[in-house]
Scaffold this motif. Structure first.
Motif: not given
Ligand SMILES: Nc1nc2c(c(=O)[nH]1)N[C@H]1C(S)=C(S)[C@@H](COP(=O)(O)O)O[C@H]1N2
Ligand SMILES: [Mo]
Length: 256
Positions: A158, A160, A232
């Motif tokens: 998850n 990013r 994230d």
């Protein structure tokens, strides 16, 4: 052609096509490139972001220069020595007590000494640094590929962005920080540098450890990095725009 394939192809033509040698005009051309079909097939099993990671490692390299082209004067910009006792104490011991923390959305949070970092596989590159203020300089940087550190820590699916937290408070605006996406984080020329022009990284240039992310402008290249965090979203950091200068209006993606 399925929609999925279209998406995948536009990612390929965008990233691989920009490399110069591999100009793609259709699916047929893609599969003619040795190894590409296998890559496509295995990429199909990955998530969209996983694909970007795979493809990201084949994105163009920033130009590298020769030793003869190294600038005699490489300007130091922004903070040239973080204020505060913690940094003073670290620098007085030659950064023997420095620890790099890697945490956030990782499987195995890390806490590494400079020696541990120096003992990891390293990469050297002679590149040109471009500052938005309008000056450039060529220097040689040696460090550990960020991909090595991130693989050691194990980035969670998850995650990013990778955020770099620095030791300096620039102009009383808060601690300097920066962020990059996973494509740039895993790019082969993205390194955490501990040496410049063959010597230990000088304090004005970010000792003991600074980011080099060679396809972007100077302000992305966080100096005095104390902590690397996988996130994230960067909405909760600073003013939410992903970096010190971004919070003051600069572009988050500072490609050159
Ligand atoms: N921690 C921190 N990183 C920073 C800065 C800074 O002030 N603090 N300045 C940025 C800017 S605008 C540039 S151009 C480069 C300058 O790197 P140099 O001092 O090695 O030339 O660092 C970038 N990273
Ligand atoms: Mo800069």
């Amino acid at each position: 052609m399925t929609r999925k394939l279209l998406t995948r192809r536009s990612a390929l033509t965008g990233l691989v096509g920009a490399g110069g040698g591999l100009l793609l005009s259709g699916c047929e051309r893609i599969v003619q490139i040795p190894g590409m079909l296998g890559m496509l097939e295995s990429a199909e099993k990955l998530s969209q972001r996983g694909q970007r990671l795979v493809l990201g490692s084949s994105t163009p390299l920033a130009r590298e220069y020769t030793r003869a082209e190294i600038s005699r004067n490489f300007k130091a910009n922004g903070t040239t020595r973080p204020s505060g006792e913690d940094y003073a104490r670290l620098s007085m011991s030659g950064f023997a007590d420095y620890r790099l923390k890697i945490d956030g959305l990782v499987m195995r949070p890390l806490d590494l000494s400079l020696d541990e970092i120096r003992n990891m596989p390293s990469r050297s590159q002679i590149t040109r640094h471009d500052c938005v203020e309008g000056w450039s300089a060529i220097g040689e940087w040696t460090g550990v590929p960020l991909s090595q550190l991130l693989q050691m820590a194990g980035v969670q699916p998850n995650a990013r962005y990778i955020v770099f937290h620095c030791a300096d408070n620039l102009g009383g605006q808060g601690l300097y920080y920066e962020s990059i996406d996973l494509v740039d984080a895993f790019h082969p020329q993205t390194i955490m540098a501990y040496a410049m022009n063959g010597a230990a990284l000088p304090i004005p240039h970010g000792a003991p450890l600074r980011l080099r992310v060679e396809r972007q402008l100077g302000y992305k290249m966080a100096k005095y990095v104390m902590r690397i965090e996988a996130v994230d979203s960067f909405a909760t950091l600073g003013r939410g725009r992903g970096g010190f200068w971004e919070d003051l209006g600069y572009e988050w993606y500072a490609g050159i």
